[in-house]
Design an enzyme around this catalytic site. Structure first.
Site, PDB file in Angstrom:
ATOM      1  N   GLU A 270      54.712  46.479   1.961  1.00 41.85           N
ATOM      2  CA  GLU A 270      54.421  47.044   0.635  1.00 41.85           C
ATOM      3  C   GLU A 270      54.794  48.521   0.523  1.00 41.85           C
ATOM      4  O   GLU A 270      55.475  48.935  -0.407  1.00 41.85           O
ATOM      5  CB  GLU A 270      52.936  46.847   0.314  1.00 41.85           C
ATOM      6  CG  GLU A 270      52.578  47.348  -1.056  1.00 41.85           C
ATOM      7  CD  GLU A 270      51.260  46.823  -1.589  1.00 41.85           C
ATOM      8  OE1 GLU A 270      50.900  45.669  -1.304  1.00 41.85           O
ATOM      9  OE2 GLU A 270      50.590  47.585  -2.308  1.00 41.85           O
TER      10      GLU A 270
ATOM     11  N   ASP B 105      48.500  48.737   5.218  1.00 43.29           N
ATOM     12  CA  ASP B 105      47.179  48.971   4.619  1.00 43.29           C
ATOM     13  C   ASP B 105      46.799  50.448   4.742  1.00 43.29           C
ATOM     14  O   ASP B 105      46.449  51.091   3.758  1.00 43.29           O
ATOM     15  CB  ASP B 105      46.128  48.098   5.321  1.00 43.29           C
ATOM     16  CG  ASP B 105      46.494  46.634   5.258  1.00 43.29           C
ATOM     17  OD1 ASP B 105      46.490  46.073   4.158  1.00 43.29           O
ATOM     18  OD2 ASP B 105      46.819  46.058   6.319  1.00 43.29           O
TER      19      ASP B 105
END
Ligand code: TRH
Length: 373
Positions: free
Chosen positions: A271, A15
């Site tokens: 990610e 994040d």
């Protein structure tokens, strides 16, 4: 134009990793004034060591970094507000957003997915139920109908120059130059990955394999495999058959890119490392962030299907089965996978070139927000 990016660190580094890259790029390439509000400076410090985790506010790379605390102080809202990964903005800040004119552009930045439905939802507006505000859903993705992925200007050109002479990359990373027949692999994964099988395959491989493992990654599993009760020290590589296993420091984000560029194959996760491995133009294996009830598996399959387009049937099949095994803890076949090394390498470069032809996430965001102001 002033931008605020709100980041709540759920766990791990993805994040903040994405928010930090985005903040740096918006500042450096678009001349925007960016404030990053983050609730865990400790995690941020791991990817950006110059951050002081004790400061309430500080600057790095031209970005203002503010510790997100509750109760949330009175802050003047920016022109564009990014709510990263549904982190929920402080109600007080949202109330302030409703009072400013012209109206703030409010973006909910979603997680990356290769699934087809993303195209239909990218850019959709969601009016606030009680305030005169609109939130837009912004989906990163792999086609021009989505928000794209982060790619800084000149990234591929810098990669290409570095890859011409990998010796310099290894020197910069403080690592010995690999032997000509040695395969160098970086391994960044979750604890659930079937690491033991992979290490055994490398130990029994016909040519030498050097595995570079960032400090703290799957350490208990690795120590158990190596037959040690404690952790493997960074400066003492462990030799098993044809495998040299080497723990390396967790690198600053920029240097991690260089590691991905230098290795022959990269195991990545989540990610951000997943996207950076695609830019490295090297064969990659992705461990997706696991979700309840295997909700992550369709997302994994969607990417593998897309990525494998244009490969021979054999190479696509090994790519697919290796990914399914790596993510489902079943028997891996490294030798089978790596015998397609040449094609996988060629394809990885072609894929990065293809992906670079669609606009990047920051440019898409800037254009989208300008058109909504
Ligand atoms: O750490 P992650 O598992 O993050 C995950 C994912 O983002 C996931 O989608 C999210 O839901 C979850 O967090 C909460 O993997 P990811 O995304 O690859 O992020 C790792 C970051 O750490 C990335 O920015 C690269 C960086 N990194 C370094 O800077 N140095 C290193 O040595 C390594 C190994 C990683």
């Amino acid at each position: 134009m002033r931008w605020d990016i709100f980041c709540h660190v759920i766990d791990n580094y993805g994040d903040i990793g994405i928010c930090w890259r985005l903040a740096c790029q918006l500042t450096a390439e678009f001349g925007l004034s960016v404030r990053l509000l983050v609730d865990d400076l400790g995690s941020m410090q791991r990817i950006c060591p110059e951050i002081n985790r004790d400061l309430a506010a500080q600057h790095a790379h031209g970005v203002e970094i503010v510790r997100w605390i509750e109760p949330f102080p009175d802050l003047e809202p920016a022109d564009v507000v990014i709510e990263a990964f549904g982190c929920e903005l402080p109600p007080r800040y949202v109330a302030a957003m409703a009072t400013v004119s012209p109206r703030c552009v409010w973006i909910n930045l979603e997680y990356l997915s290769a699934e087809q439905w993303v195209k239909g939802y990218h850019g959709l507006a969601s009016p606030h139920p009680g305030l005169p505000l609109i939130k837009y859903f912004f989906f990163p993705g792999f086609s021009a109908a989505t928000g794209g992925v982060i790619r800084e200007s000149g990234l591929l050109a810098r990669r290409d120059v570095s890859q011409i002479n990998r010796t310099e990359l290894w020197q910069e990373l403080g690592m010995a130059c690999p032997a000509p027949d040695e395969t160098v692999v970086s391994l960044f994964c979750y604890d659930s990955a079937p690491i033991k099988d992979l290490l055994n395959a490398w130990a029994g491989s016909v040519s030498p394999v050097r595995c570079l493992l960032p400090e703290g990654v799957a350490s208990a599993q690795i120590a158990k495999w190596a037959g040690k009760s404690g952790l493997i020290a960074g400066n003492v590589p462990v030799q098993h058959g044809n495998l040299t296993l080497q723990v390396i420091p967790f690198l600053p984000q920029e240097n991690y890119d260089h590691l991905l560029w230098a290795c022959d194959c990269n195991f990545v996760r989540g990610e951000d490392s997943f996207v950076r491995a695609q830019w490295a133009g090297r064969p990659l294996i992705w461990q997706i962030y696991p979700q309840q009830e295997n909700a992550h598996l369709p997302k994994l399959e969607a990417f593998v299907d897309l990525y494998c387009q244009g490969m021979t049937m054999e190479a696509a099949e090994v790519m697919r089965s290796f990914h399914l095994c790596w993510n489902n803890q079943c028997q891996l076949n490294w030798a089978d996978f790596w015998q397609h090394r040449k094609e996988l390498q060629h394809h990885a470069m072609a894929w990065s070139g293809k992906l670079a032809r669609i606009p990047d996430l920051a440019s898409n965001l800037v254009n989208f927000c300008r058109s909504r102001q």
